[in-house]
Design a protein around this motif. Structure first.
Motif, PDB file in Angstrom:
ATOM      1  N   THR A 198       2.439  -0.251   3.819  1.00 33.56           N
ATOM      2  CA  THR A 198       2.153   0.924   2.899  1.00 33.56           C
ATOM      3  C   THR A 198       2.469   0.985   1.643  1.00 33.56           C
ATOM      4  O   THR A 198       1.761   1.210   0.972  1.00 33.56           O
ATOM      5  N   PHE A 199       3.386   0.004   1.075  1.00 27.79           N
ATOM      6  CA  PHE A 199       3.862  -0.265  -0.172  1.00 27.79           C
ATOM      7  C   PHE A 199       2.623  -1.018  -0.714  1.00 27.79           C
ATOM      8  O   PHE A 199       2.146  -0.935  -1.824  1.00 27.79           O
ATOM      9  N   SER A 200       2.246  -2.176   0.216  1.00 23.68           N
ATOM     10  CA  SER A 200       1.291  -3.028  -0.385  1.00 23.68           C
ATOM     11  C   SER A 200      -0.149  -1.981  -0.718  1.00 23.68           C
ATOM     12  O   SER A 200      -0.923  -2.456  -1.384  1.00 23.68           O
ATOM     13  N   VAL A 201      -0.315  -1.167   0.275  1.00 22.58           N
ATOM     14  CA  VAL A 201      -1.452  -0.075  -0.103  1.00 22.58           C
ATOM     15  C   VAL A 201      -1.265   0.414  -1.337  1.00 22.58           C
ATOM     16  O   VAL A 201      -2.266   0.451  -2.096  1.00 22.58           O
ATOM     17  N   LEU A 202      -0.287   1.240  -1.757  1.00 24.43           N
ATOM     18  CA  LEU A 202       0.019   1.563  -3.186  1.00 24.43           C
ATOM     19  C   LEU A 202      -0.234   0.926  -4.255  1.00 24.43           C
ATOM     20  O   LEU A 202      -0.983   1.209  -5.235  1.00 24.43           O
ATOM     21  N   VAL A 203       0.244  -0.246  -3.966  1.00 27.40           N
ATOM     22  CA  VAL A 203       0.102  -1.338  -5.137  1.00 27.40           C
ATOM     23  C   VAL A 203      -1.350  -1.725  -5.243  1.00 27.40           C
ATOM     24  O   VAL A 203      -1.936  -1.689  -6.383  1.00 27.40           O
ATOM     25  N   ASN A 204      -1.871  -2.121  -4.157  1.00 22.67           N
ATOM     26  CA  ASN A 204      -3.398  -2.406  -4.278  1.00 22.67           C
ATOM     27  C   ASN A 204      -4.435  -1.335  -4.555  1.00 22.67           C
ATOM     28  O   ASN A 204      -5.215  -1.352  -5.512  1.00 22.67           O
ATOM     29  N   ALA A 205      -3.979  -0.075  -3.982  1.00 22.09           N
ATOM     30  CA  ALA A 205      -4.714   1.203  -4.587  1.00 22.09           C
ATOM     31  C   ALA A 205      -4.604   1.395  -5.904  1.00 22.09           C
ATOM     32  O   ALA A 205      -5.464   1.865  -6.773  1.00 22.09           O
ATOM     33  N   SER A 206      -3.408   1.044  -6.516  1.00 19.73           N
ATOM     34  CA  SER A 206      -3.145   1.601  -8.106  1.00 19.73           C
ATOM     35  C   SER A 206      -4.165   0.668  -8.771  1.00 19.73           C
ATOM     36  O   SER A 206      -4.218   1.144 -10.038  1.00 19.73           O
ATOM     37  N   THR A 207      -4.490  -0.543  -8.475  1.00 17.13           N
ATOM     38  CA  THR A 207      -5.336  -1.363  -9.548  1.00 17.13           C
ATOM     39  C   THR A 207      -6.870  -0.954  -9.206  1.00 17.13           C
ATOM     40  O   THR A 207      -7.763  -1.607  -9.904  1.00 17.13           O
ATOM     41  N   LEU A 208      -6.998   0.190  -8.472  1.00 15.64           N
ATOM     42  CA  LEU A 208      -8.505   0.649  -8.025  1.00 15.64           C
ATOM     43  C   LEU A 208      -9.370  -0.627  -7.249  1.00 15.64           C
ATOM     44  O   LEU A 208     -10.676  -0.533  -7.460  1.00 15.64           O
ATOM     45  N   ALA A 209      -8.701  -1.555  -6.673  1.00 15.95           N
ATOM     46  CA  ALA A 209      -9.224  -2.399  -5.710  1.00 15.95           C
ATOM     47  C   ALA A 209     -10.087  -1.585  -4.756  1.00 15.95           C
ATOM     48  O   ALA A 209      -9.676  -0.487  -4.338  1.00 15.95           O
ATOM     49  N   SER A 210     -10.806  -2.242  -3.906  1.00 17.86           N
ATOM     50  CA  SER A 210     -11.684  -1.647  -3.099  1.00 17.86           C
ATOM     51  C   SER A 210     -10.861  -1.122  -1.970  1.00 17.86           C
ATOM     52  O   SER A 210      -9.864  -1.827  -1.433  1.00 17.86           O
ATOM     53  N   PRO A 211     -11.310  -0.279  -0.996  1.00 17.22           N
ATOM     54  CA  PRO A 211     -10.320   0.101   0.113  1.00 17.22           C
ATOM     55  C   PRO A 211     -10.313  -1.061   1.171  1.00 17.22           C
ATOM     56  O   PRO A 211      -9.507  -1.090   1.784  1.00 17.22           O
ATOM     57  N   TYR A 212     -11.337  -1.813   1.202  1.00 16.16           N
ATOM     58  CA  TYR A 212     -11.279  -2.931   1.985  1.00 16.16           C
ATOM     59  C   TYR A 212     -10.299  -3.895   1.707  1.00 16.16           C
ATOM     60  O   TYR A 212      -9.618  -4.592   2.408  1.00 16.16           O
ATOM     61  N   SER A 213     -10.059  -4.269   0.227  1.00 19.32           N
ATOM     62  CA  SER A 213      -9.053  -4.883  -0.038  1.00 19.32           C
ATOM     63  C   SER A 213      -7.683  -4.013   0.118  1.00 19.32           C
ATOM     64  O   SER A 213      -6.678  -5.158   0.638  1.00 19.32           O
ATOM     65  N   VAL A 214      -7.604  -3.026  -0.064  1.00 16.59           N
ATOM     66  CA  VAL A 214      -6.300  -2.324   0.125  1.00 16.59           C
ATOM     67  C   VAL A 214      -5.811  -2.578   1.591  1.00 16.59           C
ATOM     68  O   VAL A 214      -4.698  -3.112   1.916  1.00 16.59           O
ATOM     69  N   ILE A 215      -6.876  -2.412   2.625  1.00 18.85           N
ATOM     70  CA  ILE A 215      -6.468  -2.279   4.056  1.00 18.85           C
ATOM     71  C   ILE A 215      -5.982  -4.083   4.264  1.00 18.85           C
ATOM     72  O   ILE A 215      -5.448  -4.252   5.025  1.00 18.85           O
ATOM     73  N   ALA A 216      -7.000  -4.857   3.803  1.00 15.35           N
ATOM     74  CA  ALA A 216      -6.842  -6.456   4.144  1.00 15.35           C
ATOM     75  C   ALA A 216      -5.410  -6.544   3.591  1.00 15.35           C
ATOM     76  O   ALA A 216      -4.694  -7.420   4.432  1.00 15.35           O
ATOM     77  N   ALA A 217      -4.859  -6.158   2.542  1.00 17.60           N
ATOM     78  CA  ALA A 217      -3.487  -6.479   2.251  1.00 17.60           C
ATOM     79  C   ALA A 217      -2.607  -5.820   2.925  1.00 17.60           C
ATOM     80  O   ALA A 217      -1.571  -6.716   3.199  1.00 17.60           O
ATOM     81  N   ALA A 218      -2.683  -4.774   3.380  1.00 23.81           N
ATOM     82  CA  ALA A 218      -1.932  -4.157   4.465  1.00 23.81           C
ATOM     83  C   ALA A 218      -1.724  -4.863   5.582  1.00 23.81           C
ATOM     84  O   ALA A 218      -0.652  -5.002   6.236  1.00 23.81           O
ATOM     85  N   ILE A 219      -2.874  -5.154   6.286  1.00 30.07           N
ATOM     86  CA  ILE A 219      -2.974  -6.103   7.556  1.00 30.07           C
ATOM     87  C   ILE A 219      -2.042  -7.093   7.259  1.00 30.07           C
ATOM     88  O   ILE A 219      -1.290  -7.491   8.016  1.00 30.07           O
ATOM     89  N   GLY A 220      -2.134  -7.918   6.200  1.00 28.61           N
ATOM     90  CA  GLY A 220      -1.309  -9.239   6.063  1.00 28.61           C
ATOM     91  C   GLY A 220       0.049  -8.796   6.078  1.00 28.61           C
ATOM     92  O   GLY A 220       1.104  -9.476   6.550  1.00 28.61           O
ATOM     93  N   ALA A 221       0.388  -7.634   5.252  1.00 30.29           N
ATOM     94  CA  ALA A 221       1.847  -7.373   5.379  1.00 30.29           C
ATOM     95  C   ALA A 221       2.522  -7.144   6.735  1.00 30.29           C
ATOM     96  O   ALA A 221       3.367  -7.672   7.022  1.00 30.29           O
ATOM     97  N   LEU A 222       1.528  -6.299   7.507  1.00 28.78           N
ATOM     98  CA  LEU A 222       1.782  -5.887   8.720  1.00 28.78           C
ATOM     99  C   LEU A 222       2.248  -7.075   9.754  1.00 28.78           C
ATOM    100  O   LEU A 222       2.882  -6.964  10.638  1.00 28.78           O
TER     101      LEU A 222
END
Ligand code: COA
Length: 385
Positions: A198-222
């Motif tokens: 979820t922290f990776s979601v916040l970091v990625n969301a904060s750059t205004l990356a697309s939600p797909y990138s946000v969720i892909a990053a979170a999947i990697g962390a999980l």
């Protein structure tokens, strides 16, 4: 603040009103509702909407949301083709990360995220959320057929989220008890404050990356074994132990070697994770419904829990959510490497709620560091080194 705290332990990374943990008492709440109450009374669809919108939905709002999820389950032909070309041996979490990124290429819609500091268009956020959440379950279930050499079954719109996942996974009419249990599992795993993914979601969301990138990053962390990947490790560990009488020696040997016991311990909980208690009961219930034949993994797990409690209770190390979920999924006939992918399907609801919350009050994450390298020095030419 200049003090460095490894793992940012105890450092608030955000303000959030989505979920809360009382780690001493073992209480987890989503939007103020206890996980026990939600597991007993809610459905995954309703819990997801609660996480996203902040309140239990009216019957009409829930029905709309459910219909949107059902209508968006279908995965485009080209993505199915891409998945068929992925190696069968690929881990479901890597498939999921790849496929979610690819969906961003076919359903882009990131107009809200360009050229502005933030995005306040709730329709946009809702539509992206539905697209991603609806696809997550389909992708994971489809992969089971594809990697075994079959064409994936098309999703059905007459089934609930959990029922459709079971149908696409097995190709059979979903068993009502298994569907009910999977639905509870999806509720239990849907959200858990600001953990690593979820922290990776916040970091990625904060750059205004697309939600797909946000969720892909979170999947990697999980996917890592210290986070969601632990459930698969638990089962491997129990298989390696082999029988309850060998649990004590195994645990002691690992502790002596300073190795972790998978599925035990948590940064937030200093008591047994409330989700582990519910999952443990579900395993017992499923075994009883099937005629009560003992599950050897459960017997070994019960013994491991006793030994770990004896050795590590003073450090607050008890079973976490991953300790019993693997045994439950195994009892349901789900392959071990799919456990974390199912976790990701459910957690997408929480991730997307955090994505929305971050966009609502955004500032790009840019922490500082404690520099431990050389001070300024002159360049040495290669023949002088
Ligand atoms: N097995 C053995 N010892 C454990 C343990 C485990 N699973 N989890 C924590 N401990 C011990 C640590 O070694 C540490 O001991 P010390 O004080 O003597 O050094 C103490 O308990 C505190 O743990 P710490 O490492 O500070 O916890 P953390 O917050 O940094 O890490 C986890 C949390 C979840 C990463 C950690 O408990 C872990 O690795 N668990 C196993 C993996 C797992 O199940 N992950 C899923 C989490 S939902």
């Amino acid at each position: 603040m200049s003090e460095y705290l490894p793992g940012l332990a105890g450092v608030p990374a955000t303000k959030s009103n989505i979920s809360d943990i009382d780690g001493e008492k073992g209480i987890l709440t989503y939007r103020g509702y206890s996980i026990e109450e939600l597991a007993k009374n809610s459905t995954f669809e309703e819990t997801a909407l609660l996480l996203l919108d902040g309140e239990l939905p009216t019957a009409a709002a829930l029905s709309d949301f459910d219909e949107q999820l059902r209508e968006n389950r279908r995965v485009k032909f080209h993505i199915r083709g891409m998945m068929k070309n992925l190696p069968d041996s690929g881990h479901p979490m890597e498939m999921l990360q790849t496929a979610i990124s690819s969906i961003g290429m076919y359903h882009p819609g990131n107009e809200c995220l360009t050229g502005s500091d933030t995005c306040t268009d709730l329709n946009y956020v809702h539509n992206m959320t539905v697209t991603i959440l609806a696809h997550m379950g389909t992708l994971v279930a489809m992969w089971e057929h594809i990697r075994n050499g079959y064409d994936p079954l098309p999703p059905r719109t007459d089934l609930s989220y959990a029922e459709n996942m079971l149908f696409m996974f097995t190709g059979k009419e979903p068993d009502p008890l298994l569907a009910e249990i999977l639905d509870v599992c999806l509720i239990l795993h849907a959200e858990h404050t600001t953990n690593a993914s979820t922290f990776s979601v916040l970091v990625n969301a904060s750059t205004l990356a697309s939600p797909y990138s946000v969720i892909a990053a979170a999947i990697g962390a999980l996917s890592g074994p210290l986070h969601g990947g632990a459930n698969q490790r638990v089962l491997e560990m129990l298989e390696k132990i082999g029988s309850p009488d060998k649990a004590e020696t195994y645990v002691d040997k690992r502790l002596a070697n300073k190795e972790v016991i998978w599925g035990m311990g948590h940064r937030e909980y200093k008591t047994k994770d409330p989700r582990a208690k519910i999952l443990q009961k579900l395993v017992t219930r499923l075994i009883a419904a099937r005629g009560g034949d003992a599950n050897p993994m459960l017997e070994i797990a019960t013994r491991v829990e006793q030994v770990v409690e004896d050795r590590l209770a003073e450090k607050g190390v008890y079973p976490n959510v991953d300790f019993y979920s693997g045994i439950l999924y195994q009892e349901m006939g789900i392959p071990a490497d799919q456990f974390t992918a199912i976790f990701a399907v459910s957690r997408a609801a929480g991730w997307l709620a955090h994505w929305r919350e971050q966009l609502g009050d955004n500032r790009i994450f840019r922490p500082t560091q404690v520099y431990t390298g050389e001070s300024l020095r002159g360049y040495t030419k290669i023949d002088e080194r």
